[in-house]
Scaffold this motif. Structure first.
Motif, PDB file in Angstrom:
ATOM      1  N   ASN B 481      -8.398 -38.919 -27.269  1.00 47.00           N
ATOM      2  CA  ASN B 481      -8.830 -37.694 -27.921  1.00 47.00           C
ATOM      3  C   ASN B 481     -10.347 -37.471 -27.883  1.00 47.00           C
ATOM      4  OD1 ASN B 481      -6.192 -37.383 -28.461  1.00 47.00           O
ATOM      5  ND2 ASN B 481      -6.308 -38.060 -30.589  1.00 47.00           N
ATOM      6  N   ALA B 482     -11.074 -38.417 -27.263  1.00 50.80           N
ATOM      7  CA  ALA B 482     -12.535 -38.253 -27.272  1.00 50.80           C
ATOM      8  C   ALA B 482     -12.934 -37.025 -26.463  1.00 50.80           C
ATOM      9  CB  ALA B 482     -13.181 -39.500 -26.693  1.00 50.80           C
ATOM     10  N   ARG B 483     -14.026 -36.340 -26.890  1.00 45.43           N
ATOM     11  CA  ARG B 483     -14.547 -35.199 -26.132  1.00 45.43           C
ATOM     12  C   ARG B 483     -15.329 -35.683 -24.922  1.00 45.43           C
ATOM     13  NH1 ARG B 483     -15.144 -30.259 -28.730  1.00 45.43           N
ATOM     14  NH2 ARG B 483     -17.098 -29.939 -27.606  1.00 45.43           N
ATOM     15  N   GLU B 484     -15.826 -36.939 -25.033  1.00 48.58           N
ATOM     16  CA  GLU B 484     -16.504 -37.532 -23.896  1.00 48.58           C
ATOM     17  C   GLU B 484     -15.471 -38.050 -22.911  1.00 48.58           C
ATOM     18  OE1 GLU B 484     -17.453 -38.179 -27.023  1.00 48.58           O
ATOM     19  OE2 GLU B 484     -19.333 -37.058 -26.928  1.00 48.58           O
ATOM     20  N   ALA B 485     -15.802 -37.953 -21.678  1.00 46.34           N
ATOM     21  CA  ALA B 485     -14.922 -38.510 -20.667  1.00 46.34           C
ATOM     22  C   ALA B 485     -15.125 -40.013 -20.661  1.00 46.34           C
ATOM     23  CB  ALA B 485     -15.253 -37.942 -19.305  1.00 46.34           C
ATOM     24  N   ILE B 486     -14.010 -40.714 -20.616  1.00 50.89           N
ATOM     25  CA  ILE B 486     -14.101 -42.167 -20.587  1.00 50.89           C
ATOM     26  C   ILE B 486     -13.306 -42.633 -19.385  1.00 50.89           C
ATOM     27  CG2 ILE B 486     -13.563 -44.288 -21.827  1.00 50.89           C
ATOM     28  CD1 ILE B 486     -13.637 -42.575 -24.408  1.00 50.89           C
ATOM     29  N   ASN B 499      -9.506 -40.709 -19.323  1.00 50.85           N
ATOM     30  CA  ASN B 499      -8.895 -39.941 -20.396  1.00 50.85           C
ATOM     31  C   ASN B 499      -8.875 -38.465 -20.026  1.00 50.85           C
ATOM     32  OD1 ASN B 499     -11.532 -39.257 -20.706  1.00 50.85           O
ATOM     33  ND2 ASN B 499     -11.653 -39.781 -22.883  1.00 50.85           N
ATOM     34  N   GLU B 500      -8.403 -37.719 -20.963  1.00 44.07           N
ATOM     35  CA  GLU B 500      -8.170 -36.310 -20.658  1.00 44.07           C
ATOM     36  C   GLU B 500      -9.490 -35.557 -20.452  1.00 44.07           C
ATOM     37  OE1 GLU B 500      -5.179 -34.863 -23.355  1.00 44.07           O
ATOM     38  OE2 GLU B 500      -5.588 -32.822 -22.676  1.00 44.07           O
ATOM     39  N   ASP B 509      -7.618 -34.529 -11.945  1.00 48.41           N
ATOM     40  CA  ASP B 509      -6.607 -35.041 -12.867  1.00 48.41           C
ATOM     41  C   ASP B 509      -6.405 -36.529 -12.618  1.00 48.41           C
ATOM     42  OD1 ASP B 509      -5.065 -35.263 -10.644  1.00 48.41           O
ATOM     43  OD2 ASP B 509      -3.847 -33.472 -11.075  1.00 48.41           O
ATOM     44  N   HIS B 510      -5.580 -37.121 -13.481  1.00 52.08           N
ATOM     45  CA  HIS B 510      -5.388 -38.577 -13.519  1.00 52.08           C
ATOM     46  C   HIS B 510      -5.042 -39.124 -12.145  1.00 52.08           C
ATOM     47  CE1 HIS B 510      -3.483 -42.394 -14.678  1.00 52.08           C
ATOM     48  NE2 HIS B 510      -4.323 -42.349 -15.724  1.00 52.08           N
ATOM     49  N   LYS B 511      -4.149 -38.396 -11.472  1.00 48.40           N
ATOM     50  CA  LYS B 511      -3.636 -38.879 -10.201  1.00 48.40           C
ATOM     51  C   LYS B 511      -4.756 -38.969  -9.160  1.00 48.40           C
ATOM     52  CE  LYS B 511       0.333 -36.862  -9.561  1.00 48.40           C
ATOM     53  NZ  LYS B 511       1.182 -35.782  -9.022  1.00 48.40           N
ATOM     54  N   ARG B 547     -14.788 -30.054  -9.493  1.00 44.91           N
ATOM     55  CA  ARG B 547     -13.928 -30.067  -8.315  1.00 44.91           C
ATOM     56  C   ARG B 547     -13.873 -28.670  -7.680  1.00 44.91           C
ATOM     57  NH1 ARG B 547      -7.706 -31.345  -7.404  1.00 44.91           N
ATOM     58  NH2 ARG B 547      -7.888 -32.306  -5.331  1.00 44.91           N
ATOM     59  N   ASP B 548     -14.070 -27.625  -8.531  1.00 42.39           N
ATOM     60  CA  ASP B 548     -13.997 -26.271  -7.971  1.00 42.39           C
ATOM     61  C   ASP B 548     -15.346 -25.849  -7.383  1.00 42.39           C
ATOM     62  OD1 ASP B 548     -15.573 -25.753 -10.145  1.00 42.39           O
ATOM     63  OD2 ASP B 548     -14.047 -24.621 -11.258  1.00 42.39           O
ATOM     64  N   GLY B 549     -16.339 -26.689  -7.455  1.00 46.45           N
ATOM     65  CA  GLY B 549     -17.574 -26.425  -6.725  1.00 46.45           C
ATOM     66  C   GLY B 549     -18.785 -26.150  -7.589  1.00 46.45           C
ATOM     67  N   HIS B 550     -18.649 -25.711  -8.837  1.00 44.58           N
ATOM     68  CA  HIS B 550     -19.830 -25.383  -9.600  1.00 44.58           C
ATOM     69  C   HIS B 550     -20.540 -26.647 -10.071  1.00 44.58           C
ATOM     70  CE1 HIS B 550     -17.110 -25.554 -13.207  1.00 44.58           C
ATOM     71  NE2 HIS B 550     -18.191 -26.109 -13.718  1.00 44.58           N
TER      72      HIS B 550
END
Lengths: 318, 759
Positions: B481-486, B499-500, B509-511, B547-550
Motif C-alpha cells: 500500500n505504500a505510495r513509494e515504489a518499492i 509493489n503496485e 506492470d509486475h510481469k 513506459r509511455d515515453g514522458h
C-alpha cells in the motif's frame, strides 16, 4: 398345587440358591414321646442345653411322631429302628443320627406257666401290638424258636388291653413291656423271654429327614449334642436325674432306676460303632425290613445307600 | 554302715512305728470323724447311737469325734481319725490331698418315711423380701453359707446361679459361717439377704421351730417327685463314709458290713435320720461341679503346653501356619509390586511434570492434572491455581476467530469424547494479562473405570510465530500500500518483486518489471549498485522515462541487504516520482530572481549578474557599464490613470529598453520606476553614449496606456568598470545611482556619467 407342595418347592428353590443351612428361619422340629431312652432330650431341654435351633414337639406315642414325619410337619424324631424303617418305606427318606438306647430286657414275653420254652408257643394265642416294637420282639422270638407266624395265633392288641385278655383267658402269652409285664407276672404269668436275650436288636434312635440333614446340618448337630449332654447328666448325675425323670413320668424314683436297668444308653464311642457303614444298625435294619415286609407290616424295602450318618455326632462332650 | 549302726536305725524305726500306731488305732478302738454341718452337740447327740451300734457290731470301740472342716483337716493330717463322714465337696478336697482309697459307703438319709441318697442345696431368704424371687434377683445380694467346701451349702447353689448368669464369687458379698444353723440365723436376723443350706436342714429346723416356715422363703424350688426335701438345685450323691488307708482292712470290712447291715428302723439310724448306707455312689457329678466352678481341688487351670495344643489342633495349627505364610508371602509380593508401581508412577510423574512442553489432563471439562510447564505458560505459581478449572478460565471471552472460548472449548471436548484427536490454535490470557498463543492438541485417554474418556491435552507455545506472522502481514501491507515504489532485486540488480506503486510510477506492470533492471540514472547506470554495495545505501535523483515515453524524475534510495554470512543477497529500492516537485522548484526559483510584472531580473539576480559580469570583464579585460534608469514624472501618470496604467507603462518601457540592449546585456527592474542595466564589452565612450541616447529616445516615445497616449522621460546615470579603485557591485551600482541623481538635478531626460569630482 396344595400348600405343602408349594412349600416343598419353595424350600427346594431356596436350597438350589445356596441358602441351605440357614437354620435361623425355622427350628428343627423334633417329635418325641415319653420313653426312658429319650429322657436325655427332655433333660437337655430342662437344663437349657437345646439351643433355639431345635424345638421338641412332644407327643404321647410314637405313632404321632411317625404321622408327623409323613405329613412333613417334623424334621426329626425319636423312634425305634423299625418305626423309622416304616416311615422310610412310606416315602420319607431318613437318616439315623444317634442310637439313644438298646433294649436289654425292656420288652418281655410273659406266658402261662404251662409254656416252658419258646417252642411251646406253637398254636398258642399270643397278644402282641404288631404296629409297635413288640411285633419285632415277637418275630425275633419266633425266629429263635424256629416257628413261623402261621404256626401261632397272633392277637393284635394294644398293650393296655393285655391284662383283661389274659384274665379272660383269651391269650396264653403276651409280648409287652413295663409296667404291663409286672402286672401279668402278678396275675400268674412267667417271664419266658425278654429283650436282653436278643441283644442289639431293639434300638431306639434319633432320626432326621434327609431334607433336614441337608438343609439344617447345624441344627441336627445341636440336637445330637443336646441329647448327649442330657445323657451325660442322666448317667453321671443319676442322683439328680432319677428324680426329674420320675417327676415327668409320674412314677417313683425307684421305678426310674428299674427302667434304666432295662436299657443300655450307648455313649459317643458306642454310637460311632453302631452307626458305622455296614455297622450294627444297618445290618439290623436290613433284617428288620426283611421281617416287616415278610409279615406284611411294610409294603416294600426302603431303598437307601446309607441309613446311618455318624457325621453329626460330636467329637467329645466338653 | 556297720552292724551296730543299722541296729540302731531299726530300733529307731521300731520306736517310731510304735509311737505312730497308737495315735489312730488304739487297741481295738477306731475313731469316726463327722463334719459338724450343724452345731456340735446336735451332731454328737444324733450320731452317738451310730457309734455305739458300730461298736456293738464290730466289737471295736468306735469313738465319735465331731469336727468342723478345719479341725477335721488337722485331725486327718495327723491321722487321728480312722473313718470320717463329710460332705462330697469336702471329701474331694481331702481325697486330692491324701490319695485316699475311696468311699466305703454312701449315706442314705430318711425323712418322714422317704429315703434318698441325693443331696442338694436350698436357697433361703426372709419371707418378706419381695425383691428376691428368682435366681437372677440374687445379683449383688449378701449371702451366708457354711463355707466353700460344702456341696449343698455352697457349690450346688453356686452352679445354679452361674447358669442363671450370677457369678456369686465375683458379684456378691459372701459370709462363711461354719454351719447351717448359723446361716439360717444370719438370714433371719437380716445380717445377710440370702442363705445357702443343704437339703434337709430346713426341714429339721422347722420341725423344731414351726414358726420358721413363715419367716423364710425358698428360692428356685425344684419339683422333684419322690425327693423328701425342698431343694433349689439339682441333686448330687449324699455324704460318703470314707476309711483312711492306715486302717486295717479287716477293720474296714467289719465296719462296712456293719454299715450296710444298718436297717432304717434301727434306733441308731432313726437318731441320725438315716435310712442306712448304700454302696458307694458315683461322685463324678460332684467332681464335674467343682471343675465347672473352678473350685478346689480343681481350682488350678491345667497347664496347657504347646505340644498339647499342637496335638489337639494339629490341623488348625498347620492350616493357620500355611495361611500365615501365604499371607506373608502375598504381603511381601504385594508390597514389592506396590513399590515398583510407586517408582514407576513417580518416574512417569517426574517425566511428565518436568517435560518442557505443557501437558494437562482434562476430565469432565476440568483440569485434573498438569505439569510445571503448563503452570508456567499461563503464568501461575502453582498447579492448584489451575486444577478444577476449565480451559475458558484462562482464555479471553472470545477467541480471535470470534467464537466464544466457552463454546469453542466445549466443541473441542465433545469431538475428543467421540474418540477423535483434535488440534486447534488457542489464545490464553496469562495471569499478568498478556496473551499466549498455543497450538493445542487434545487426545482421548480411556481409563477402564471411567465411562467417558479423559482428555490428554498438550500445548505448544506459538506466540512468537504468531507475532512474526503479524509483522510479516503488516510489512506486506506496507509493501503493497505504500505510495513509494518499492522493489527488491537479487544481488545482480535484477528485480524480483515490486509493489503496485512501482507499476504506477514506471508504467511497468509486475510481469514486465520482474526479471529486468529497475530504473536507474542514464549516466551512472549500474554504478549505483556498486555504490550501494560499498556504502550500504545510495540516494539520488535522476531523470527517467515512463513506459509511455514522458519524462519523469525519480528519487531513489537503494539499500543493500546482507545475509547472515555478510554476503550481499538483495537490494531494496524505494523511489518516488519527483517530477512535479522539480517543476515547482523551478517556478519558485524564477519567482525569486525575476520581477513578476516585467519579467526582468530583479535586484537579486541583477547583483548576481553584475558580479559575474565584473569577473568576466576582469578576466577578458574589457569594460562594462552599469546604467541606473529612473522614469521621470511616473508618479503623476500612476495617480492619474491608476496602477494598472502605471504597470502597463512600466511593462512597455521595459520592453523598449530590453529591445534596445544587446542579448548579452542585462536589464533589471530594481523596484518602482527604477531600472538598472549592465552593458558588457563596452568598446568606447561614443558607442556607449549612443546607446544611452537610443534608450532615452525609446523611452520618450509616446505610450498608449489606459486609452491614453502618455509620454514619459527618464534620467540615466552610468559608470564604467574597471576603474582605478577596486570596486564591488554595490559600489558600482551606487555610482550609477549617484550619476542618475545628477542627471535629475540637471533637468531630467538626460544622462550623466559618474565622476568623483562631480559628487
Amino acid at each position: 398345587m396344595n400348600r405343602r407342595q408349594f412349600l416343598q418347592l419353595s424350600v427346594a428353590a431356596l436350597s438350589a440358591l445356596g441358602l441351605a443351612g440357614c437354620s435361623k428361619s425355622a427350628p428343627l422340629r423334633t417329635g418325641i414321646h415319653p420313653w426312658i431312652g429319650y429322657e436325655p432330650l427332655y433333660l437337655a431341654e430342662e437344663f437349657g442345653w437345646l439351643p433355639d435351633s431345635v424345638r421338641l414337639v412332644k407327643h404321647s406315642a410314637a405313632s404321632d411322631s411317625m404321622a408327623g414325619l409323613l405329613a412333613g410337619e417334623l424334621d426329626a424324631a425319636a423312634l425305634t429302628l423299625d418305626e423309622a424303617l416304616r416311615v422310610y418305606a412310606e416315602g420319607v427318606p431318613l437318616r439315623v443320627v444317634t442310637v439313644t438306647n438298646v433294649s436289654v430286657g425292656a420288652d418281655v414275653l410273659v406266658v402261662k406257666p404251662s409254656i416252658t420254652s419258646p417252642a411251646g408257643l406253637r398254636g398258642r394265642p399270643i397278644a402282641v401290638e404288631l404296629g409297635g416294637v413288640s411285633g419285632i420282639m415277637l418275630f425275633s422270638i419266633l425266629e429263635r424258636a424256629g416257628l413261623s407266624t402261621d404256626q401261632v395265633s397272633l392277637v393284635d392288641l394294644p398293650v393296655n388291653r393285655h391284662l383283661s385278655a389274659w384274665q379272660n383267658g383269651d391269650i396264653e402269652a403276651s409280648v409287652c413291656y413295663e409296667p404291663t409285664a409286672s402286672v401279668l407276672e402278678q396275675a400268674g404269668g412267667t417271664r419266658l423271654f425278654d429283650s436282653s436275650q436278643v441283644p442289639d436288636t431293639i434300638f431306639d434312635t434319633l432320626i432326621v429327614t434327609e431334607a433336614a440333614a441337608r438343609r439344617k446340618p447345624g441344627a441336627v448337630r445341636d440336637l445330637v449334642y443336646g441329647y448327649f449332654r442330657g445323657q451325660h447328666h442322666l448317667v453321671r448325675s443319676m442322683h439328680d436325674a432319677v428324680y426329674r425323670v420320675a417327676t415327668r413320668q409320674g412314677i417313683t424314683p425307684d421305678s426310674v432306676r428299674r427302667s434304666l436297668a432295662t436299657v443300655m444308653l450307648p455313649e459317643l464311642a458306642a454310637n460311632q460303632r453302631y452307626l458305622a457303614h455296614h455297622g450294627r444298625i444297618e445290618v439290623v435294619a436290613k433284617r428288620l425290613s426283611g421281617i416287616l415286609v415278610r409279615e406284611g407290616l411294610m409294603a416294600s424295602h426302603p431303598v437307601y445307600e446309607r441309613l446311618c450318618d455318624p457325621s453329626f455326632l460330636p467329637r467329645s462332650l466338653s | 554302715m556297720n552292724r551296730r549302726c543299722s541296729r540302731t536305725l531299726i530300733l529307731v524305726l521300731g520306736l517310731l512305728s510304735g509311737l505312730w500306731a497308737p495315735l489312730a488305732v488304739a487297741k481295738g478302738a477306731v475313731t469316726l470323724g463327722i463334719l459338724s454341718y450343724r452345731p456340735e452337740p446336735v451332731i454328737q447327740e444324733r450320731y452317738s447311737l451310730l457309734a455305739e451300734y458300730l461298736s456293738q457290731e464290730t466289737g471295736l470301740e468306735v469313738r465319735l469325734r465331731v469336727f468342723n472342716q478345719d479341725d477335721m483337716n488337722r485331725a486327718l493330717a495327723s491321722n487321728r481319725v480312722d473313718f470320717f463322714l463329710t460332705n462330697p465337696s469336702h471329701f474331694l478336697v481331702i481325697r486330692s490331698e491324701r490319695s485316699l482309697t475311696g468311699v466305703l459307703a454312701t449315706l442314705q438319709r430318711e425323712w418322714q418315711g422317704r429315703s434318698t441318697g441325693s443331696i442338694g442345696g436350698l436357697i433361703l431368704t426372709r419371707a418378706e423380701r419381695s425383691d428376691i424371687d428368682r435366681l437372677a434377683d440374687l445379683r449383688g445380694k449378701s449371702i451366708a453359707t457354711p463355707g466353700i467346701h460344702y456341696l449343698g451349702g455352697f457349690q450346688a447353689a453356686a452352679l445354679e446361679l452361674r447358669d442363671a448368669g450370677v457369678d456369686i464369687l465375683r458379684h456378691n458379698r459372701m459370709v462363711h459361717l461354719g454351719n447351717h444353723d448359723r446361716v439360717i440365723r444370719a438370714v433371719l436376723t437380716g445380717d445377710t439377704d440370702v442363705g445357702f443350706v443343704r437339703t434337709g436342714v430346713y426341714e429339721e429346723l422347722t420341725r423344731e421351730n414351726p414358726a420358721l416356715a413363715d419367716e423364710l422363703k425358698m428360692i428356685h424350688v425344684q419339683s422333684l417327685a419322690g425327693f423328701p426335701f425342698a431343694v433349689s438345685t439339682r441333686l448330687y450323691p449324699e455324704w460318703p463314709l470314707v476309711s483312711l488307708p492306715h486302717v486295717d482292712s479287716q477293720i474296714v470290712r467289719q465296719v462296712a458290713s456293719a454299715l450296710f447291715a444298718l436297717q432304717p428302723d434301727h434306733p441308731a439310724a432313726r437318731a441320725a435320720g438315716l435310712a442306712g448306707f448304700s454302696p458307694p455312689a458315683d461322685y463324678q457329678s460332684v467332681e464335674d461341679l467343682a471343675r465347672t466352678l473352678r473350685m478346689a481341688p480343681y481350682d488350678q487351670v491345667p497347664r496347657v503346653t504347646w505340644v498339647d495344643v499342637l496335638n489337639q489342633y494339629r490341623i488348625w495349627v498347620l492350616t493357620v501356619a500355611v495361611l500365615f505364610v501365604m499371607l506373608v508371602v502375598t504381603s511381601l509380593w504385594l508390597s514389592r509390586k506396590k513399590r515398583q508401581l510407586a517408582t514407576e508412577e513417580r518416574r512417569q510423574r517426574e517425566l511428565i511434570g518436568s517435560w518442557p512442553q505443557p501437558m494437562l489432563m482434562i476430565r469432565n471439562g476440568e483440569l485434573i492434572n498438569c505439569n510445571r510447564a503448563a503452570v508456567d505458560l499461563v503464568g501461575y505459581t502453582s498447579e492448584a491455581s489451575l486444577l478444577g478449572k476449565g480451559l475458558p478460565t484462562f482464555s479471553p471471552h472470545a477467541q480471535p476467530d470470534g467464537t466464544p472460548s466457552l463454546q469453542k472449548a466445549d466443541a473441542l471436548i465433545r469431538r475428543v469424547a467421540t474418540g477423535e484427536v483434535a488440534q486447534s490454535e488457542w489464545l490464553f490470557v496469562r495471569s499478568d494479562g498478556s496473551d499466549v498463543w498455543v497450538d493445542m492438541t487434545l487426545a482421548p485417554v480411556y481409563e477402564h473405570d471411567q465411562e467417558s474418556p479423559s482428555i490428554l491435552c498438550s500445548w505448544y507455545d506459538i506466540t512468537r510465530r504468531k507475532y512474526a506472522e503479524e509483522r510479516q502481514r503488516l510489512a506486506l501491507r506496507v509493501f503493497e500500500n505504500a505510495r513509494e515504489a518499492i522493489f527488491i532485486t537479487d544481488a545482480h540488480g535484477v528485480v524480483m518483486d515490486i509493489n503496485e506503486a512501482y507499476s504506477l510510477i514506471t508504467g511497468r506492470d509486475h510481469k514486465v518489471a520482474v526479471g529486468s533492471l529497475p530504473p536507474m540514472p542514464m549516466d551512472e547506470g549500474s554504478a549505483i549498485l556498486i555504490a550501494a554495495r560499498k556504502h550500504g545505501v545510495w540516494t539520488g535523483e535522476f531523470a527517467s522515462r515512463h513506459r509511455d515515453g514522458h519524462a519523469i524524475v525519480l528519487s531513489l534510495t537503494l539499500s543493500s541487504v546482507f545475509d547472515e554470512q555478510g554476503q550481499l543477497s538483495h537490494f531494496v529500492g524505494v523511489f518516488s516520482d519527483v517530477t512535479q516537485l522539480k517543476e515547482t522548484e523551478k517556478q519558485l526559483r524564477t519567482m525569486a530572481h525575476y520581477d513578476s510584472l516585467t519579467g526582468l531580473p530583479n535586484r537579486v539576480l541583477f547583483s548576481d549578474r553584475l558580479q559575474q559580469s565584473m569577473a568576466q570583464a576582469r578576466r577578458q579585460n574589457y569594460q562594462l557599464a552599469v546604467i541606473y534608469i529612473d522614469l521621470d514624472h511616473f508618479k503623476p501618470i500612476n495617480d492619474a490613470f491608476g496602477h494598472d496604467a502605471g504597470d502597463g507603462l512600466l511593462v512597455e518601457v521595459a520592453r523598449r529598453m530590453r529591445s534596445t540592449l544587446r542579448e548579452e546585456d542585462t536589464l533589471a527592474r530594481l523596484g518602482g520606476d527604477e531600472f538598472a542595466a549592465i552593458v558588457v564589452n563596452v568598446a568606447d565612450q561614443q558607442t556607449l553614449e549612443a546607446l544611452l541616447v537610443r534608450i532615452l529616445t525609446k523611452i520618450g516615445d509616446p505610450v498608449w496606456v489606459a486609452d491614453h497616449s502618455v509620454e514619459v522621460s527618464a534620467s540615466l546615470g552610468y559608470t564604467v568598470y574597471p576603474q582605478n579603485a577596486e570596486l564591488d557591485g554595490d559600489q558600482l551600482l551606487r555610482q550609477a545611482d549617484q550619476a542618475m541623481y545628477r542627471a535629475k538635478r540637471e533637468g531630467k531626460n538626460r544622462y550623466c556619467r559618474f565622476s568623483d569630482s562631480g559628487s
